[in-house]
Enzyme design. Structure first.
Site, PDB file in Angstrom:
ATOM      1  N   HIS A 134      -8.665  23.609  28.097  1.00  0.00           N
ATOM      2  CA  HIS A 134      -9.271  24.169  26.884  1.00  0.00           C
ATOM      3  C   HIS A 134     -10.076  25.432  27.209  1.00  0.00           C
ATOM      4  O   HIS A 134     -11.261  25.547  26.883  1.00  0.00           O
ATOM      5  CB  HIS A 134     -10.165  23.140  26.192  1.00  0.00           C
ATOM      6  CG  HIS A 134     -10.338  23.421  24.722  1.00  0.00           C
ATOM      7  ND1 HIS A 134     -10.420  22.432  23.782  1.00  0.00           N
ATOM      8  CD2 HIS A 134     -10.442  24.590  24.033  1.00  0.00           C
ATOM      9  CE1 HIS A 134     -10.578  22.972  22.576  1.00  0.00           C
ATOM     10  NE2 HIS A 134     -10.582  24.292  22.716  1.00  0.00           N
ATOM     11  N   GLU A 170     -11.023  15.290  24.912  1.00  0.00           N
ATOM     12  CA  GLU A 170     -11.522  16.347  25.791  1.00  0.00           C
ATOM     13  C   GLU A 170     -13.004  16.143  26.081  1.00  0.00           C
ATOM     14  O   GLU A 170     -13.789  16.053  25.137  1.00  0.00           O
ATOM     15  CB  GLU A 170     -11.285  17.720  25.156  1.00  0.00           C
ATOM     16  CG  GLU A 170      -9.821  18.030  24.933  1.00  0.00           C
ATOM     17  CD  GLU A 170      -9.604  19.327  24.190  1.00  0.00           C
ATOM     18  OE1 GLU A 170      -8.467  19.844  24.213  1.00  0.00           O
ATOM     19  OE2 GLU A 170     -10.556  19.843  23.547  1.00  0.00           O
ATOM     20  N   ARG A 185      -4.663  22.445  18.786  1.00  0.00           N
ATOM     21  CA  ARG A 185      -5.485  21.254  18.975  1.00  0.00           C
ATOM     22  C   ARG A 185      -4.627  20.162  19.581  1.00  0.00           C
ATOM     23  O   ARG A 185      -3.432  20.050  19.285  1.00  0.00           O
ATOM     24  CB  ARG A 185      -6.074  20.760  17.635  1.00  0.00           C
ATOM     25  CG  ARG A 185      -7.186  21.626  17.083  1.00  0.00           C
ATOM     26  CD  ARG A 185      -8.449  21.511  17.916  1.00  0.00           C
ATOM     27  NE  ARG A 185      -9.562  22.295  17.403  1.00  0.00           N
ATOM     28  CZ  ARG A 185      -9.855  23.531  17.768  1.00  0.00           C
ATOM     29  NH1 ARG A 185      -9.085  24.156  18.657  1.00  0.00           N
ATOM     30  NH2 ARG A 185     -10.890  24.164  17.255  1.00  0.00           N
TER      31      ARG A 185
END
Length: 309
Positions: free
Chosen positions: A284, A261, A232
């Site tokens: 991601h 994000e 993360r």
């Protein structure tokens, strides 16, 4: 039974919704849903399917027919869990859907850093091989992974999968103690960092892991060590890691996650991509193979069938 998907676009292209439709539900689909659209779109829904759309206590209380919230992810931090419990609404997530995909991406980043593929590719574009006086143009120092120590923070399914890949490459794998767990008998992060050649993070973002890798402990790493974060954003202090990379303390840095994000406000790591650094940033996507994304849909269908039955 009426179900609504609020943010289908987050699942990418190519997936089939047939497993959901086979549950016998009436399915409505929205590519994306803004906060002010949630209430209207879930008004008559008995099942909400969401990835990242926030389902607040107000939204739950206003949805009188709601009985189930399905999250197309492992984390449920976008759901007011207390409000759901009070209202008698079940919340189901999905787990272990992307282990092969995420471990593959993680180790791909490790290999790319070890062989400095980004920098080599950039030099090749500039004609470096054509200018070489020898058959092999050794443009950047490469690292052989065999015999090196991979330190992993996070010994769940993902961490163990990455460990198996590393062992296949002849690496020595060490798991550091879980931060914040005083009963963990494994060596602490501070103990293992001095012998670490590659550090890979696979732990959740908690108060104990926020900024876990920072300016205080980065100097403990072997000079030239590689750092990979597919956990993360915020588990590492990205600014501190970037400075360690620029100074040469780190030999390579790769992240698949950032604190915000998408990073609409920008980020120092993104700004640094134009520099001649052994730096990789991916958006991601470690979980994003078609197989993994389809597995999310299949597991969600299983959750719905279990709820209906």
């Amino acid at each position: 039974m009426r179900a609504v998907i609020l943010d289908l676009d987050t699942m990418g292209e190519g997936i089939s919704l047939e497993p959901l439709k086979a549950c016998g539900i009436e399915l409505s689909q929205w590519p994306a849903t803004s906060p002010d659209q949630v209430k209207e779109r879930i008004a008559d829904a008995e099942i909400i399917i969401t990835n990242k759309v926030v389902i607040s206590a107000e939204a739950i209380n206003d949805a009188n027919k709601l009985s189930l919230i399905c999250v197309l992810a492992t984390g449920t931090n976008n759901i007011d869990m207390q409000a759901a419990e009070t209202a008698g609404v079940a919340v189901k997530n999905v787990t272990a859907y992307g282990t092969p995909s995420i471990s593959q991406h993680t180790f791909g980043l490790i290999i790319a850093l070890a062989n400095r593929l980004k920098q080599v590719d950039r030099d090749m574009t500039d004609g470096a091989w054509q200018r070489s006086t020898t058959i092999s143009a050794f443009l950047h120092p490469m690292t052989q992974l065999a015999g090196k120590q991979l330190t992993i923070v996070g010994s769940g399914e993902l961490g163990r999968a990455v460990a198996r890949l590393a062992e296949a490459f002849g690496m020595q794998v060490v798991f550091a103690a879980r931060p914040g767990n005083s009963n963990d008998s494994r060596p602490s992060l501070h103990e293992v960092l001095p012998n670490t050649d590659v550090l890979s993070l696979h732990c959740p973002l908690t108060e104990a892991t926020k900024g876990l890798i920072n300016a205080d402990n980065l100097p403990l790493l072997k000079p030239g060590a590689l750092l990979v974060n597919c956990a993360r954003g915020g588990v590492i202090n990205e600014v501190d890691a970037l400075e360690a990379l620029r100074s040469g303390q780190l030999g390579g840095l790769a992240v698949d996650v950032l604190p915000e994000e998408p990073p609409h406000g920008g980020h120092p790591l993104l700004d640094a991509l134009s520099e001649n650094l052994n730096l990789l940033v991916t958006p991601h996507i470690a979980w994003g193979t078609l197989e993994a994304r389809q597995r999310v849909i299949e597991l969600t269908a299983e959750n719905i069938n279990h709820h209906l039955n």
